[in-house]
Design a protein around this motif. Structure first.
Motif, short mmCIF file in Angstrom:
data_model
loop_
_atom_site.label_atom_id
_atom_site.label_comp_id
_atom_site.label_asym_id
_atom_site.label_seq_id
_atom_site.Cartn_x
_atom_site.Cartn_y
_atom_site.Cartn_z
N LYS A 156 0.83 -1.22 0.00
CA LYS A 156 0.00 0.00 0.00
C LYS A 156 0.85 1.26 0.00
O LYS A 156 0.47 2.26 -0.57
N PRO B 180 4.36 2.90 -7.32
CA PRO B 180 3.08 2.78 -8.02
C PRO B 180 2.73 1.36 -8.47
O PRO B 180 1.58 0.94 -8.39
N ARG B 181 3.70 0.63 -8.94
CA ARG B 181 3.45 -0.75 -9.39
C ARG B 181 3.05 -1.63 -8.20
O ARG B 181 2.17 -2.48 -8.31
N GLN C 119 1.59 -0.59 -5.47
CA GLN C 119 0.24 -0.17 -5.10
C GLN C 119 -0.80 -0.77 -6.04
O GLN C 119 -1.88 -1.20 -5.61
N GLN C 120 -0.47 -0.83 -7.34
CA GLN C 120 -1.36 -1.45 -8.32
C GLN C 120 -1.51 -2.94 -8.02
O GLN C 120 -2.61 -3.50 -8.13
N LYS D 255 -3.83 -3.46 -5.07
CA LYS D 255 -5.23 -3.26 -5.47
C LYS D 255 -5.78 -4.50 -6.19
O LYS D 255 -6.88 -4.97 -5.90
N ALA D 256 -5.00 -5.06 -7.13
CA ALA D 256 -5.45 -6.23 -7.89
C ALA D 256 -5.64 -7.44 -6.97
O ALA D 256 -6.64 -8.16 -7.06
N GLY E 173 -6.27 -7.31 -13.67
CA GLY E 173 -5.84 -6.01 -13.16
C GLY E 173 -4.51 -5.52 -13.69
O GLY E 173 -3.79 -4.81 -13.01
N GLY E 174 -4.18 -5.90 -14.92
CA GLY E 174 -2.93 -5.46 -15.53
C GLY E 174 -1.74 -6.33 -15.17
O GLY E 174 -0.60 -5.98 -15.48
#
Length: 176
Positions: free
Chosen positions: A9, A13-14, A16-17, A20-21, A99-100
């Protein structure tokens, strides 16, 4: 630090992504019976563009696990599940996209804290804190297509099987 995914968290950025996923899938809770641990390059910040999310699990009943995994993730893009042997050990491996990220679930009947993926990550994390410019050099090699453990060994001048040598070095240094 790696026993939960909470650290993601506050990460880059990666990371955090990724957090989230994983949370959207409710993966850590849905797989809690298997002691899921996120391993690999994303947790230690040496991922490259196509790095996947590796979740290792302790799986003693492959049949029950397969049924659960198909129910939970079978509808996701690129879903595959297969049983293979690695180092004479039966393994069940699942891949899918969400989610990417490409997710790889890796289960074997061994405690997660004894599995190579976890031990490698712990040793690599320690080395990244200890050796100046190691992160940049490893990422550079990974961008050229070299796998993580061989990249570490190349930068550090370690000869032999990189997967075994990193474990040996971790034990010699008291890291693991």
């Amino acid at each position: 630090m790696f026993h939960t995914i909470c650290y993601l968290k506050q990460g880059n950025p990666r990371q955090q992504q990724a957090y989230k996923a994983i949370k959207q899938l409710n993966m850590m809770q849905d797989l809690i019976d298997y002691t899921p641990i996120l391993c690999g390059t994303i947790p230690i910040g040496i991922d490259v563009k196509d790095s996947d999310l590796d979740i290792i699990l302790e799986v003693n009943d492959f049949s029950d696990f397969k049924t659960r995994i198909i129910r939970l993730y079978g509808e996701h893009e690129g879903f595959t599940i297969k049983q293979i042997r690695i180092r004479d050990t039966p393994v069940i491996k699942t891949n899918f996209h969400y989610g990417g990220f490409e997710f790889e679930l890796f289960g074997q009947s061994k405690a997660v804290y004894e599995q190579y993926a976890y031990l490698h990550m712990i040793v690599e994390h320690h080395l990244l804190k200890e050796v100046s410019k190691l992160r940049e050099k490893v990422i550079h090699l990974k961008q050229q297509g070299i796998k993580t453990e061989p990249a570490f060994c190349e930068v550090l001048g370690i000869k032999g099987d990189p997967y075994e040598r990193l474990i040996e070095m971790g034990r010699e240094k008291g890291i693991i």
